[in-house]
Scaffold this active site. Structure first.
Site, mmCIF file in Angstrom:
data_model
loop_
_atom_site.group_PDB
_atom_site.id
_atom_site.type_symbol
_atom_site.label_atom_id
_atom_site.label_comp_id
_atom_site.label_asym_id
_atom_site.label_seq_id
_atom_site.Cartn_x
_atom_site.Cartn_y
_atom_site.Cartn_z
ATOM 1 N N ASP A 121 0.837 -1.208 0.000
ATOM 2 C CA ASP A 121 0.000 0.000 0.000
ATOM 3 C C ASP A 121 0.868 1.252 0.000
ATOM 4 O O ASP A 121 0.530 2.266 -0.613
ATOM 5 C CB ASP A 121 -0.885 0.042 1.252
ATOM 6 C CG ASP A 121 -1.951 -1.029 1.287
ATOM 7 O OD1 ASP A 121 -3.136 -0.685 1.293
ATOM 8 O OD2 ASP A 121 -1.586 -2.219 1.324
ATOM 9 N N SER A 167 5.647 -11.003 4.711
ATOM 10 C CA SER A 167 5.961 -9.720 4.101
ATOM 11 C C SER A 167 4.826 -9.317 3.166
ATOM 12 O O SER A 167 3.681 -9.759 3.332
ATOM 13 C CB SER A 167 7.302 -9.820 3.358
ATOM 14 O OG SER A 167 7.713 -8.561 2.876
ATOM 15 N N ARG A 282 -2.075 -14.134 1.857
ATOM 16 C CA ARG A 282 -2.147 -12.784 2.428
ATOM 17 C C ARG A 282 -0.827 -12.038 2.234
ATOM 18 O O ARG A 282 -0.818 -10.813 2.072
ATOM 19 C CB ARG A 282 -2.559 -12.868 3.901
ATOM 20 C CG ARG A 282 -3.946 -13.457 4.053
ATOM 21 C CD ARG A 282 -4.361 -13.796 5.472
ATOM 22 N NE ARG A 282 -5.524 -14.684 5.422
ATOM 23 C CZ ARG A 282 -6.771 -14.291 5.191
ATOM 24 N NH1 ARG A 282 -7.038 -13.013 5.024
ATOM 25 N NH2 ARG A 282 -7.757 -15.164 5.138
ATOM 26 N N ASP A 287 -5.692 -10.922 -1.223
ATOM 27 C CA ASP A 287 -6.504 -11.748 -0.341
ATOM 28 C C ASP A 287 -7.964 -11.293 -0.406
ATOM 29 O O ASP A 287 -8.267 -10.220 0.062
ATOM 30 C CB ASP A 287 -5.966 -11.703 1.091
ATOM 31 C CG ASP A 287 -5.723 -10.277 1.596
ATOM 32 O OD1 ASP A 287 -5.305 -9.417 0.803
ATOM 33 O OD2 ASP A 287 -5.954 -10.029 2.779
ATOM 34 N N GLU A 465 -11.686 1.584 -0.725
ATOM 35 C CA GLU A 465 -10.633 0.604 -0.999
ATOM 36 C C GLU A 465 -10.752 -0.050 -2.368
ATOM 37 O O GLU A 465 -9.756 -0.301 -3.044
ATOM 38 C CB GLU A 465 -10.715 -0.457 0.104
ATOM 39 C CG GLU A 465 -9.757 -1.608 -0.015
ATOM 40 C CD GLU A 465 -10.075 -2.707 0.987
ATOM 41 O OE1 GLU A 465 -9.179 -3.510 1.252
ATOM 42 O OE2 GLU A 465 -11.218 -2.770 1.489
#
Length: 506
Positions: A121, A167, A282, A287, A465
């Protein structure tokens, strides 16, 4: 899937200015620092007993008493009473009470339930901060990621203790160079090199390396159910994501992988390998999707297009950095590594028949024919040949949607599949198309995405999002069956991508 062509701007300067004003204000509300430490420590993704302090873990390499003193000067006495400072134990498995991992500087969080710093992000957030002239905050955003590598061993999925074992997609070198282009600070750049190299080697040795192909994979290091999933990813009936997965396995036959590796049907139990795959999915940032079979659980057996594209770019970035610092021999070594990775990607990931880059299952020796928007990564990074880029551009109709780019061509009930679209993948597709001269196509995708975001902003007054890019709507919750179904408000990477796309069209 619907497409449309437009060369006229579908939005006005007044509409754009309203969105810009919102984004500018939002950077402040999404910023976390010492003075926001109590706010940062609060985590809705885990159960918290009322009246107990929120735990903040300090790296064992840090001076705990000094940090405690700094925090006491930054926070009110009431805030200090609501937090507890602990030193992080050497082994993550020893942690019984999870908490926030301390970072010394300011950083921007995505928003909503994501009240901590996230790895990939941060790249798209950084682009927005730089476009918005938030120079100090942009510098700090990069510095906090470098701090994570130095003190926590890698860039983390997020700075929570339950994510120490995984990570996120490696975008650190892109961020370092983006920051350097603004500051031209060679001393800072030189200081970042050892940490960039440490982060690079995290990805290119086992268990992340698949020696047979020379390509890397995602592979989370933790075991068992992800704590945040157990508590927060529940449906209206209170069933956890894992309970819904078991119901799915009971009801449906799985042809994508050997389900017995992941699920004991007789005892209705998910296996340890399932949880390894779940955590790894993830780590990938995607995800959840069915990209690697239902719930992407088989991801541990794949060399993904996205990860290896990013590692190619990291090799090229380290070559460029060494050129800047006058290390010509080292620069050539990094370029040689990138060239070697490109050759392997051509061999294993490029599918000439489909005209797409596809993920490679290194146990079966086959590519998975699952069309996913990560096929644009090799265009974004300049890996594709002109002929390969042409094939992908010819396949654009597979992904093009009324609101930009479909994440995949499959509707699965997962948020990282159709009909959903995400800001990062939109930007990657747009910039990849532009890089190879497909400007009309790239601009068209950019306009579609911006028109949708602006329309929904006018309706709701927020950026979110993700979007349903078929219906051009931010109302997505009813369509998502697995994982979390909320559409978080903020939103860090949407902010950044909107500003970047506006600059592209300017």
């Amino acid at each position: 899937m619907t497409t449309q062509s437009s060369t006229q701007s579908p939005f006005t300067s007044t509409q754009i200015n309203a969105v810009r004003t919102y984004i500018k204000k939002t950077w402040k509300t999404l910023t976390r620092s010492h003075e926001h430490l109590l706010q940062s420590a609060k985590d809705t993704k885990l159960e918290h007993k009322p009246g107990t302090p929120w735990i903040i873990y300090i790296s064992p390499r840090e001076d705990n008493p000094n940090i405690q003193s700094v925090l006491e000067r930054s926070l009110s006495a009431e805030d200090m009473r609501q937090i507890e400072i602990r030193t992080l134990p050497p082994e993550a498995e020893a942690i019984r009470e999870h908490g926030l991992l301390y970072l010394p500087g300011s950083y921007v969080v995505p928003g909503g339930r994501f009240n901590e710093m996230y790895g990939w992000d941060s790249y798209f957030i950084l682009l927005g901060l730089l476009r918005d002239g938030e120079w100090d905050l942009a510098q700090s955003q990069v510095d906090q990621l470098l701090y994570q590598v130095q003190h926590y061993g890698t860039i983390l999925n997020s700075n929570r203790t339950y994510m120490l074992s995984r990570s996120q997609p490696p975008v650190l070198s892109l961020m370092v160079l983006a920051m350097f282009q603004h500051t031209q600070d060679e001393e800072w750049l030189r200081s970042a090199v050892p940490l960039l190299e440490q982060f690079y080697y995290y990805w290119v040795v086992p268990p992340h390396l698949n020696p047979a192909t020379g390509l890397s994979r995602y592979y989370a290091l933790g075991e068992g159910p992800a704590p945040e999933v157990l508590f927060s990813e529940r449906d209206e009936e209170g069933k956890s994501h894992y309970e819904r997965v078991k119901e799915y396995y009971q009801r449906f036959e799985i042809e994508d992988y050997d389900v017995s590796l992941y699920y004991d049907r007789e005892n209705d139990e998910l296996s340890n390998l399932f949880y390894k795959g779940d955590r790894t999915m993830r780590e990938s940032g995607f995800d959840i999707s069915n990209r690697f079979g239902p719930f992407s659980i088989d991801i541990i057996h794949y060399a993904p297009v996205c990860l290896n594209s990013l590692l190619y770019q990291m090799e090229q970035d380290l070559a460029q950095i060494n050129d800047i610092l006058g290390n010509e021999e080292l620069a050539q070594q990094w370029r040689d590594r990138a060239d070697s990775r490109r050759d392997r990607m051509d061999q294993y990931l490029w599918d000439q028949k489909q005209g797409l880059y596809l993920d490679y299952h290194f146990q079966t020796g086959k590519r998975r024919h699952y069309e996913f928007a990560t096929t644009f990564y090799p265009l974004w990074m300049g890996i594709a040949s002109e002929a390969q880029a042409k094939r992908i551009a010819e396949n654009l109709s597979l992904f093009e949607a009324p609101g930009g780019i479909f994440t995949s061509t499959r509707v699965t009930g997962n948020q990282w599949d159709a009909p959903f679209g995400w800001a990062p993948l939109t930007l990657i597709a747009v910039q990849g198309l532009h890089r190879y001269g497909y400007h009309q196509e790239g601009d068209r995708i950019a306009r579609k995405f911006l028109a949708m975001v602006i329309k929904e902003f006018e309706r709701r007054g927020i950026l979110v999002e993700k979007y349903d890019v078929e219906r051009c709507s931010a109302n997505v919750s009813d369509e998502i069956c697995f994982g979390y179904s909320s559409n978080e408000i903020g939103f860090g990477w949407t902010n950044g991508v909107v500003l970047e796309l506006l600059a592209t069209l300017a």
